[in-house]
Design a protein around this motif. Structure first.
Motif, short mmCIF file in Angstrom:
data_model
loop_
_atom_site.label_atom_id
_atom_site.label_comp_id
_atom_site.label_asym_id
_atom_site.label_seq_id
_atom_site.Cartn_x
_atom_site.Cartn_y
_atom_site.Cartn_z
N LEU A 4 2.10 7.03 -6.63
CA LEU A 4 1.19 8.12 -6.98
C LEU A 4 1.84 9.47 -6.73
O LEU A 4 1.72 10.39 -7.53
CB LEU A 4 -0.11 8.00 -6.19
CG LEU A 4 -1.00 6.80 -6.52
CD1 LEU A 4 -2.16 6.71 -5.53
CD2 LEU A 4 -1.49 6.87 -7.95
N TRP A 56 0.82 -1.20 0.00
CA TRP A 56 0.00 0.00 0.00
C TRP A 56 0.86 1.27 0.00
O TRP A 56 0.61 2.20 -0.77
CB TRP A 56 -0.95 -0.03 1.20
CG TRP A 56 -1.83 1.16 1.33
CD1 TRP A 56 -2.87 1.51 0.52
CD2 TRP A 56 -1.76 2.16 2.34
NE1 TRP A 56 -3.45 2.68 0.96
CE2 TRP A 56 -2.80 3.09 2.08
CE3 TRP A 56 -0.94 2.35 3.45
CZ2 TRP A 56 -3.01 4.20 2.89
CZ3 TRP A 56 -1.17 3.45 4.25
CH2 TRP A 56 -2.18 4.37 3.97
N GLY A 59 -8.25 9.13 -2.45
CA GLY A 59 -8.66 7.80 -2.88
C GLY A 59 -7.70 6.73 -2.40
O GLY A 59 -8.11 5.66 -1.94
N TRP A 60 -6.41 7.02 -2.48
CA TRP A 60 -5.39 6.07 -2.01
C TRP A 60 -5.55 5.84 -0.50
O TRP A 60 -5.49 4.70 -0.03
CB TRP A 60 -4.00 6.58 -2.35
CG TRP A 60 -2.91 5.82 -1.69
CD1 TRP A 60 -2.49 4.56 -2.01
CD2 TRP A 60 -2.13 6.23 -0.58
NE1 TRP A 60 -1.48 4.17 -1.17
CE2 TRP A 60 -1.25 5.19 -0.27
CE3 TRP A 60 -2.09 7.39 0.20
CZ2 TRP A 60 -0.33 5.27 0.77
CZ3 TRP A 60 -1.17 7.47 1.22
CH2 TRP A 60 -0.31 6.41 1.50
N LEU A 88 -6.55 12.34 -5.61
CA LEU A 88 -5.71 11.16 -5.87
C LEU A 88 -5.24 10.56 -4.55
O LEU A 88 -5.38 9.37 -4.30
CB LEU A 88 -4.52 11.57 -6.74
CG LEU A 88 -3.61 10.47 -7.25
CD1 LEU A 88 -4.35 9.55 -8.20
CD2 LEU A 88 -2.41 11.09 -7.95
N ARG A 89 -4.70 11.41 -3.67
CA ARG A 89 -4.25 10.94 -2.36
C ARG A 89 -5.43 10.47 -1.51
O ARG A 89 -5.37 9.45 -0.82
CB ARG A 89 -3.49 12.04 -1.62
CG ARG A 89 -3.01 11.60 -0.24
CD ARG A 89 -2.17 12.70 0.42
NE ARG A 89 -1.71 12.27 1.72
CZ ARG A 89 -2.33 12.55 2.87
NH1 ARG A 89 -3.46 13.27 2.87
NH2 ARG A 89 -1.85 12.13 4.01
N SER A 125 2.46 1.81 -3.37
CA SER A 125 1.53 2.35 -4.36
C SER A 125 1.30 3.85 -4.11
O SER A 125 1.21 4.63 -5.06
CB SER A 125 0.21 1.58 -4.37
OG SER A 125 -0.55 1.82 -3.22
N GLY A 126 1.23 4.25 -2.84
CA GLY A 126 1.08 5.67 -2.51
C GLY A 126 2.29 6.49 -2.95
O GLY A 126 2.14 7.59 -3.49
N ARG A 128 -8.19 6.01 1.33
CA ARG A 128 -9.37 5.17 1.58
C ARG A 128 -9.06 3.69 1.38
O ARG A 128 -9.59 2.85 2.09
CB ARG A 128 -10.55 5.62 0.71
CG ARG A 128 -11.22 6.88 1.25
CD ARG A 128 -12.50 7.22 0.51
NE ARG A 128 -12.29 7.61 -0.89
CZ ARG A 128 -11.87 8.80 -1.28
NH1 ARG A 128 -11.60 9.74 -0.40
NH2 ARG A 128 -11.72 9.06 -2.56
N THR A 129 -8.20 3.37 0.43
CA THR A 129 -7.87 1.96 0.19
C THR A 129 -7.06 1.36 1.34
O THR A 129 -6.99 0.14 1.45
CB THR A 129 -7.10 1.76 -1.13
OG1 THR A 129 -5.80 2.34 -1.02
CG2 THR A 129 -7.86 2.31 -2.32
N GLY A 130 -6.45 2.20 2.16
CA GLY A 130 -5.63 1.70 3.27
C GLY A 130 -6.27 1.81 4.64
O GLY A 130 -5.63 1.53 5.65
#
Length: 113
Positions: free
Chosen positions: A41, A34, A86-87, A83-84, A37-38, A89-91
Motif C-alpha cells: 500500500l 500483513w 484501514g490497514w 488507507l493506512r 501488504s502494508g 485495523r486489519t493487524g
C-alpha cells in the motif's frame, strides 16, 4: 509512536521513520503477510521511496519497520491516511506498536536501554 529523522532539517529532504512492533504469540506468518501488504500500500502512495522490516533476532518477537519518504509532508500524509488506517485495523490482533526512541544508526534500531 513514530520517529522521523530529517536529513537536512527544514530543507524538504528525504525522511525516514521507524516503527517498532511486537508480534503477538503464534502470529509470525500472519505478521509477515500483513507487513508485506502494508508495504504494498505504501508503494502506491505519493512520495514513498522504499521500506522494509527487520526482526531483532530469529527468536525475538520485536520487529522494526523502516519507511522512507521524499518529504516530511509525504510521510505525514501516509501516516494520517485512511488507507493506512484501514490497514492498521486489519493487524490489531497480529502485532502491537511499541514505544520507539530516535534511531540515528542501523545499530540504534536494535540496541535499546
Amino acid at each position: 509512536m513514530n520517529n522521523t529523522d530529517d536529513v537536512a532539517a527544514g530543507s524538504g529532504a528525504n525522511v525516514t521513520t521507524t516503527i517498532v512492533r511486537r508480534i503477538r504469540a503464534g502470529r509470525d506468518d500472519e505478521f509477515a503477510d500483513w507487513i508485506q501488504s502494508g508495504l504494498g500500500l505504501a508503494r502506491i502512495f505519493p512520495g514513498f521511496l522504499g521500506g522494509g522490516w527487520l526482526k531483532e533476532s530469529s527468536v525475538s518477537d520485536v520487529c522494526v519497520i523502516v519507511l522512507r519518504f521524499e518529504t516530511q509532508g509525504a510521510l505525514d500524509n501516509w501516516l494520517r491516511s485512511s488507507l493506512r488506517g484501514g490497514w492498521l485495523r486489519t493487524g490489531a490482533n497480529i502485532a502491537e506498536e511499541l514505544p520507539n526512541d530516535r534511531a540515528t544508526t542501523a545499530v540504534d534500531l536494535f540496541e535499546r536501554p
